[in-house]
Design a protein around this motif. Structure first.
Motif, PDB file in Angstrom:
ATOM      1  N   PRO A  23       0.841  -1.202   0.000  1.00 21.86           N
ATOM      2  CA  PRO A  23       0.000   0.000   0.000  1.00 21.86           C
ATOM      3  C   PRO A  23       0.870   1.243   0.000  1.00 21.86           C
ATOM      4  N   PRO A  24       0.385   2.314  -0.606  1.00 23.55           N
ATOM      5  CA  PRO A  24       1.194   3.537  -0.635  1.00 23.55           C
ATOM      6  C   PRO A  24       1.499   4.015   0.775  1.00 23.55           C
ATOM      7  N   ALA A  25       2.690   4.546   0.958  1.00 25.97           N
ATOM      8  CA  ALA A  25       3.094   5.028   2.285  1.00 25.97           C
ATOM      9  C   ALA A  25       2.184   6.168   2.706  1.00 25.97           C
ATOM     10  N   ARG A  26       1.732   6.114   3.956  1.00 26.62           N
ATOM     11  CA  ARG A  26       0.862   7.159   4.468  1.00 26.62           C
ATOM     12  C   ARG A  26       1.700   8.383   4.829  1.00 26.62           C
ATOM     13  N   PRO A  27       1.286   9.563   4.391  1.00 24.44           N
ATOM     14  CA  PRO A  27       2.063  10.751   4.758  1.00 24.44           C
ATOM     15  C   PRO A  27       1.983  11.001   6.258  1.00 24.44           C
ATOM     16  N   PRO A  28       3.030  11.559   6.839  1.00 25.48           N
ATOM     17  CA  PRO A  28       2.987  11.840   8.275  1.00 25.48           C
ATOM     18  C   PRO A  28       1.944  12.904   8.584  1.00 25.48           C
ATOM     19  N   PRO A  29       1.375  12.876   9.785  1.00 23.75           N
ATOM     20  CA  PRO A  29       0.396  13.905  10.142  1.00 23.75           C
ATOM     21  C   PRO A  29       1.021  15.293  10.127  1.00 23.75           C
ATOM     22  N   ARG A  30       0.192  16.273   9.842  1.00 25.30           N
ATOM     23  CA  ARG A  30       0.617  17.655   9.967  1.00 25.30           C
ATOM     24  C   ARG A  30       0.803  17.936  11.449  1.00 25.30           C
ATOM     25  N   LEU A  31       1.910  18.569  11.812  1.00 23.76           N
ATOM     26  CA  LEU A  31       2.230  18.823  13.215  1.00 23.76           C
ATOM     27  C   LEU A  31       2.039  20.310  13.511  1.00 23.76           C
ATOM     28  N   VAL A  32       1.338  20.617  14.607  1.00 24.57           N
ATOM     29  CA  VAL A  32       1.123  21.999  15.035  1.00 24.57           C
ATOM     30  C   VAL A  32       1.544  22.109  16.499  1.00 24.57           C
ATOM     31  N   LEU A  33       2.448  23.026  16.779  1.00 25.85           N
ATOM     32  CA  LEU A  33       2.897  23.237  18.153  1.00 25.85           C
ATOM     33  C   LEU A  33       2.047  24.323  18.797  1.00 25.85           C
ATOM     34  N   TRP A  34       1.496  24.030  19.972  1.00 23.64           N
ATOM     35  CA  TRP A  34       0.836  25.059  20.763  1.00 23.64           C
ATOM     36  C   TRP A  34       1.910  25.836  21.522  1.00 23.64           C
ATOM     37  N   ALA A  35       1.928  27.143  21.378  1.00 15.63           N
ATOM     38  CA  ALA A  35       2.852  27.999  22.116  1.00 15.63           C
ATOM     39  C   ALA A  35       2.024  28.793  23.117  1.00 15.63           C
TER      40      ALA A  35
END
Length: 252
Positions: A23-35
């Motif tokens: 199966p095609p590689a799943r892209p990594p999740p979008r990461l959001v840092l809370w500041a």
């Protein structure tokens, strides 16, 4: 006759077998840092690696008035990274959003939009722990905020995990994103966690908020993961968070 049949039978039993396609590689999740509300220097970030949602203001609200307390701590970002503004809404003095008059609620909506506008934020996120009796009033507030935001500006809300495991009031929220908070879930946390993994309501199927000091492996459905750090962010803390998210969501 048998000598002629045996080679045919052997050939019939042979096949050219190819393994199933990967199966095609799943892209990594979008990461959001809370500041959050403290000095934060995030210049080590690459805009391609993560986004930032910063606490831009806290709104103290009663049934007669409200006050916007702007962020007082410095936030340093790398060039090219345009953050989104998170605003914390807190009821004071035993007040309930359900009892806030319409005219005051509209002024609050204008104040929330003004925060995002003054910060030139990429989006607005509201952080409010609405009680069940406040859900209808919160929906009305969100509708008023949505109507005032410039076209194309995304509106996001954080959510208690319990909101994502029962009644469908969240499906009526006029927002682009709901971020269940996968931490500080209280005594019923384990039960809420199991229900969210099993059958989340539709608005909670894409984003999730986790905490560095109370880490739970995010569900595999999360395509955007917000990360809260009770301490100032460092390059090492960011790399640790990214490694955990990629390992546990992409290859659970």
């Amino acid at each position: 006759m048998l000598r002629r049949l045996v080679p045919g039978l052997l050939l019939t039993g042979l096949c050219v077998c190819t393994p199933p396609a990967e199966p095609p590689a799943r892209p990594p999740p979008r990461l959001v840092l809370w500041a959050w509300e403290r000095p934060e220097d995030l210049r080590f970030l690459s805009p391609a690696d993560a986004e930032v949602a910063f606490l831009a203001a806290t709104v103290h609200l009663t049934e007669e008035s409200f006050r916007v307390v702007p962020r007082r701590q410095p936030l340093r970002l790398p060039p090219g990274l345009r953050p989104r503004a998170t605003v914390r809404l807190e009821m004071r003095g035993g007040a309930s959003l359900a009892h806030v008059p319409e005219a005051l609620r509209q002024r609050v909506a204008e104040g929330l939009v003004d925060v995002a506008r003054r910060m030139d934020a990429a989006g607005l996120q509201l952080d409010f722990d609405a009680r069940e009796s406040e859900h209808p009033a919160y929906l009305r507030l969100l509708e008023e905020v949505r109507a005032r935001l410039p076209q194309g500006t995304p509106l996001s809300i954080t959510a208690l995990v319990s909101w994502c495991t029962r009644d469908g009031w969240l499906t009526r929220a006029p927002v682009e994103e709901v971020v269940p908070q996968w931490f500080r879930m209280g005594a019923d946390g384990a039960a809420h966690e199991a229900r969210l993994r099993r059958a989340p309501v539709a608005p909670c199927l894409h984003s999730l908020g986790v905490a560095m000091d109370e880490w739970r492996a995010p569900p595999s459905f999360a395509s955007t993961v917000y990360v809260f750090n009770p301490r100032p962010w460092t390059a090492l803390a960011f790399q640790t968070a990214r490694s955990k998210v990629v390992t546990q969501v992409v290859t659970p």
